[in-house]
Write a protein that holds these residues in place. Structure first.
Motif, PDB file in Angstrom:
ATOM      1  N   ALA A  69       0.838  -1.198   0.000  1.00  0.00           N
ATOM      2  CA  ALA A  69       0.000   0.000   0.000  1.00  0.00           C
ATOM      3  C   ALA A  69       0.869   1.241   0.000  1.00  0.00           C
ATOM      4  CB  ALA A  69      -0.928  -0.002   1.210  1.00  0.00           C
ATOM      5  N   LEU A  70       0.312   2.323  -0.515  1.00  0.00           N
ATOM      6  CA  LEU A  70       0.998   3.609  -0.531  1.00  0.00           C
ATOM      7  C   LEU A  70       0.286   4.572   0.403  1.00  0.00           C
ATOM      8  CD1 LEU A  70       3.135   5.550  -1.738  1.00  0.00           C
ATOM      9  CD2 LEU A  70       1.432   6.140  -3.488  1.00  0.00           C
ATOM     10  N   TRP A  71       1.054   5.177   1.304  1.00  0.00           N
ATOM     11  CA  TRP A  71       0.552   6.218   2.187  1.00  0.00           C
ATOM     12  C   TRP A  71       0.721   7.558   1.495  1.00  0.00           C
ATOM     13  CZ3 TRP A  71      -2.364   7.008   6.254  1.00  0.00           C
ATOM     14  CH2 TRP A  71      -2.266   8.236   6.935  1.00  0.00           C
ATOM     15  N   ILE A  72      -0.372   8.332   1.363  1.00  0.00           N
ATOM     16  CA  ILE A  72      -0.349   9.641   0.709  1.00  0.00           C
ATOM     17  C   ILE A  72      -0.901  10.667   1.695  1.00  0.00           C
ATOM     18  CG2 ILE A  72      -1.072  10.992  -1.292  1.00  0.00           C
ATOM     19  CD1 ILE A  72      -1.744   8.294  -2.669  1.00  0.00           C
ATOM     20  N   PRO A  73      -0.066  11.558   2.227  1.00  0.00           N
ATOM     21  CA  PRO A  73      -0.574  12.557   3.177  1.00  0.00           C
ATOM     22  C   PRO A  73      -1.632  13.465   2.563  1.00  0.00           C
ATOM     23  CG  PRO A  73       1.822  12.422   3.262  1.00  0.00           C
ATOM     24  CD  PRO A  73       1.397  11.640   2.056  1.00  0.00           C
ATOM     25  N   ALA A  74      -2.446  14.056   3.400  1.00  0.00           N
ATOM     26  CA  ALA A  74      -3.490  14.974   2.945  1.00  0.00           C
ATOM     27  C   ALA A  74      -2.876  16.129   2.159  1.00  0.00           C
ATOM     28  CB  ALA A  74      -4.273  15.513   4.137  1.00  0.00           C
ATOM     29  N   GLY A  75      -3.526  16.508   1.069  1.00  0.00           N
ATOM     30  CA  GLY A  75      -3.111  17.667   0.298  1.00  0.00           C
ATOM     31  C   GLY A  75      -2.033  17.415  -0.726  1.00  0.00           C
ATOM     32  N   VAL A  76      -1.484  16.208  -0.808  1.00  0.00           N
ATOM     33  CA  VAL A  76      -0.408  15.909  -1.765  1.00  0.00           C
ATOM     34  C   VAL A  76      -1.007  15.616  -3.139  1.00  0.00           C
ATOM     35  CG1 VAL A  76       1.432  14.301  -2.373  1.00  0.00           C
ATOM     36  CG2 VAL A  76       1.166  15.063  -0.002  1.00  0.00           C
ATOM     37  N   MET A  77      -0.591  16.374  -4.143  1.00  0.00           N
ATOM     38  CA  MET A  77      -1.024  16.113  -5.511  1.00  0.00           C
ATOM     39  C   MET A  77      -0.415  14.797  -5.998  1.00  0.00           C
ATOM     40  SD  MET A  77      -3.095  18.503  -6.505  1.00  0.00           S
ATOM     41  CE  MET A  77      -3.101  18.174  -8.270  1.00  0.00           C
ATOM     42  N   HIS A  78      -1.241  13.958  -6.612  1.00  0.00           N
ATOM     43  CA  HIS A  78      -0.734  12.672  -7.106  1.00  0.00           C
ATOM     44  C   HIS A  78      -1.569  12.191  -8.285  1.00  0.00           C
ATOM     45  CE1 HIS A  78      -3.868  11.794  -4.121  1.00  0.00           C
ATOM     46  NE2 HIS A  78      -4.086  10.651  -4.731  1.00  0.00           N
ATOM     47  N   GLU A  79      -0.888  11.549  -9.228  1.00  0.00           N
ATOM     48  CA  GLU A  79      -1.576  10.865 -10.321  1.00  0.00           C
ATOM     49  C   GLU A  79      -1.328   9.381 -10.175  1.00  0.00           C
ATOM     50  OE1 GLU A  79       1.047  11.169 -14.222  1.00  0.00           O
ATOM     51  OE2 GLU A  79       0.950  13.147 -13.253  1.00  0.00           O
ATOM     52  N   VAL A  80      -2.305   8.572 -10.559  1.00  0.00           N
ATOM     53  CA  VAL A  80      -2.236   7.132 -10.327  1.00  0.00           C
ATOM     54  C   VAL A  80      -2.402   6.405 -11.657  1.00  0.00           C
ATOM     55  CG1 VAL A  80      -3.166   5.183  -9.029  1.00  0.00           C
ATOM     56  CG2 VAL A  80      -3.251   7.491  -8.037  1.00  0.00           C
ATOM     57  N   HIS A  81      -1.455   5.509 -11.960  1.00  0.00           N
ATOM     58  CA  HIS A  81      -1.462   4.736 -13.202  1.00  0.00           C
ATOM     59  C   HIS A  81      -1.678   3.263 -12.874  1.00  0.00           C
ATOM     60  CE1 HIS A  81       0.499   8.026 -15.695  1.00  0.00           C
ATOM     61  NE2 HIS A  81       0.661   8.461 -14.458  1.00  0.00           N
ATOM     62  N   MET A  82      -2.670   2.648 -13.514  1.00  0.00           N
ATOM     63  CA  MET A  82      -2.946   1.228 -13.323  1.00  0.00           C
ATOM     64  C   MET A  82      -2.259   0.433 -14.431  1.00  0.00           C
ATOM     65  SD  MET A  82      -4.927   2.008 -10.828  1.00  0.00           S
ATOM     66  CE  MET A  82      -5.884   3.462 -10.343  1.00  0.00           C
ATOM     67  N   ASP A  83      -1.349  -0.432 -14.050  1.00  0.00           N
ATOM     68  CA  ASP A  83      -0.659  -1.245 -15.043  1.00  0.00           C
ATOM     69  C   ASP A  83      -1.315  -2.621 -15.036  1.00  0.00           C
ATOM     70  OD1 ASP A  83       2.063  -0.955 -16.703  1.00  0.00           O
ATOM     71  OD2 ASP A  83       1.730  -3.045 -16.117  1.00  0.00           O
ATOM     72  N   GLY A  84      -2.108  -2.903 -16.051  1.00  0.00           N
ATOM     73  CA  GLY A  84      -2.935  -4.093 -16.029  1.00  0.00           C
ATOM     74  C   GLY A  84      -4.191  -3.836 -15.206  1.00  0.00           C
ATOM     75  N   GLU A  85      -5.043  -4.831 -15.110  1.00  0.00           N
ATOM     76  CA  GLU A  85      -6.248  -4.681 -14.311  1.00  0.00           C
ATOM     77  C   GLU A  85      -5.876  -4.596 -12.835  1.00  0.00           C
ATOM     78  OE1 GLU A  85      -8.875  -7.874 -15.261  1.00  0.00           O
ATOM     79  OE2 GLU A  85      -9.303  -7.106 -17.266  1.00  0.00           O
ATOM     80  N   VAL A  86      -6.493  -3.659 -12.123  1.00  0.00           N
ATOM     81  CA  VAL A  86      -6.126  -3.379 -10.740  1.00  0.00           C
ATOM     82  C   VAL A  86      -7.384  -3.321  -9.880  1.00  0.00           C
ATOM     83  CG1 VAL A  86      -5.180  -1.624  -9.175  1.00  0.00           C
ATOM     84  CG2 VAL A  86      -4.006  -2.127 -11.331  1.00  0.00           C
ATOM     85  N   SER A  87      -7.279  -3.877  -8.694  1.00  0.00           N
ATOM     86  CA  SER A  87      -8.327  -3.759  -7.686  1.00  0.00           C
ATOM     87  C   SER A  87      -7.727  -3.074  -6.460  1.00  0.00           C
ATOM     88  CB  SER A  87      -8.874  -5.137  -7.307  1.00  0.00           C
ATOM     89  OG  SER A  87      -9.913  -5.028  -6.350  1.00  0.00           O
ATOM     90  N   THR A  88      -8.301  -1.954  -6.056  1.00  0.00           N
ATOM     91  CA  THR A  88      -7.755  -1.190  -4.934  1.00  0.00           C
ATOM     92  C   THR A  88      -8.740  -1.154  -3.763  1.00  0.00           C
ATOM     93  OG1 THR A  88      -8.652   0.959  -5.630  1.00  0.00           O
ATOM     94  CG2 THR A  88      -6.496   0.317  -6.519  1.00  0.00           C
ATOM     95  N   ARG A  89      -8.177  -0.968  -2.589  1.00  0.00           N
ATOM     96  CA  ARG A  89      -8.928  -0.659  -1.385  1.00  0.00           C
ATOM     97  C   ARG A  89      -8.244   0.563  -0.768  1.00  0.00           C
ATOM     98  NH1 ARG A  89     -11.307  -3.685  -3.926  1.00  0.00           N
ATOM     99  NH2 ARG A  89     -12.068  -5.786  -3.405  1.00  0.00           N
TER     100      ARG A  89
END
Length: 266
Positions: free
Chosen positions: A63-83
């Motif tokens: 898992a990736l921890w992303i602090p509040a307010g941090v701009m981020h883009e997310v790329h799915m490589d292949g089919e992805v299921s997230t929680r």
């Protein structure tokens, strides 16, 4: 909550809310930020997240921890299921101040799976409330993993590194990349280390190994990945992978790594 964005729920009076989403291959979430801190868990598939400070690869069952307010883009490589668990800043204050990949214990996995099926305004003094409180405790207990490549702020180096992340290779030597950004070798090596905290050679190897995680997640063989990234053989690649990430590629991608340490920084 399943197959929904968290945006309409960020102001609900609960310390933690959770979502579960499935994405097709090559799906990209454009740059955005949240009011809450986010724990982005790759239940299946490989996720790449890019912020102004760096690039993070999230293999399955991490898992990736992303602090509040941090701009981020997310790329799915292949089919992805997230929680994802979203934490109000005040309850996340004791956790990591910067983006950080963390291990996910079997208990944390089960808690995240359960959390996405709870009502958004669950009763605090109930099983649901206690489950979310335990979820917060378990996140804090997870060890961190070295699965990022920092990005320099200097514009020429930033542009270069973004390009290298898209096509990393061990044969990209210092003189060639210094020439690309119109720097002398000495100026390039000094500035690169100042901007990233790493030598170019160490950064290049880290970028290659993280690219390997993406390729392995697509189902490519270890031999194919080793050849594409410029390693002399599958055994050389496996040795480098084990030295940096602590497990051979096949076991690592199966999500079999077990936490070896406890505690999150304050």
């Amino acid at each position: 909550m399943r197959q929904t964005r968290v945006n309409p729920y960020e102001d609900v009076p609960r310390a933690i809310v959770a979502t579960g989403n499935d994405y097709p291959a090559r799906f990209v979430l454009p740059a955005h930020a949240h009011k809450r801190a986010q724990l982005l868990y790759a239940a299946t598939g490989v996720v790449k997240t890019i912020t102004p400070e760096g690039s993070w690869i999230v293999p399955p069952r991490r898992a990736l921890w992303i602090p509040a307010g941090v701009m981020h883009e997310v790329h799915m490589d292949g089919e992805v299921s997230t929680r994802s668990a979203y934490l109000q800043p005040e309850v996340a204050r004791h956790l990591w101040p910067h983006c950080q990949v963390i291990a996910v214990s079997p208990l944390l996995h089960e808690l995240l799976e359960a959390a996405v099926d709870l009502p958004v305004e669950y009763a605090l003094d109930s099983r649901d409330g206690r489950l979310m409180a335990l979820l917060l405790d378990e996140i804090a207990a997870m060890p961190t993993l070295a699965l990022n490549t920092p990005l320099p702020a200097e514009p020429r180096l930033h542009k270069l590194c973004r390009a290298l992340l898209d096509a990393p290779a061990l044969d990209l030597d210092i003189d060639a990349v210094a020439a690309k950004v119109d720097m002398s070798r000495r100026h390039f090596t000094r500035t690169f280390r100042q901007q990233t905290g790493m030598s170019y050679a160490a950064w290049r190897q880290q970028a290659c190994l993280l690219a390997a995680l993406t390729r392995l997640g697509r189902g490519q063989s270890i031999t194919e990945v080793a050849v594409e990234l410029g390693y002399g053989s599958a055994s050389t690649f496996t040795a480098a992978f084990r030295r940096v990430l602590g497990e051979p590629p096949s076991r690592y991608m199966a999500g079999e790594q077990r936490p070896r340490a406890k505690g999150a920084p304050t």
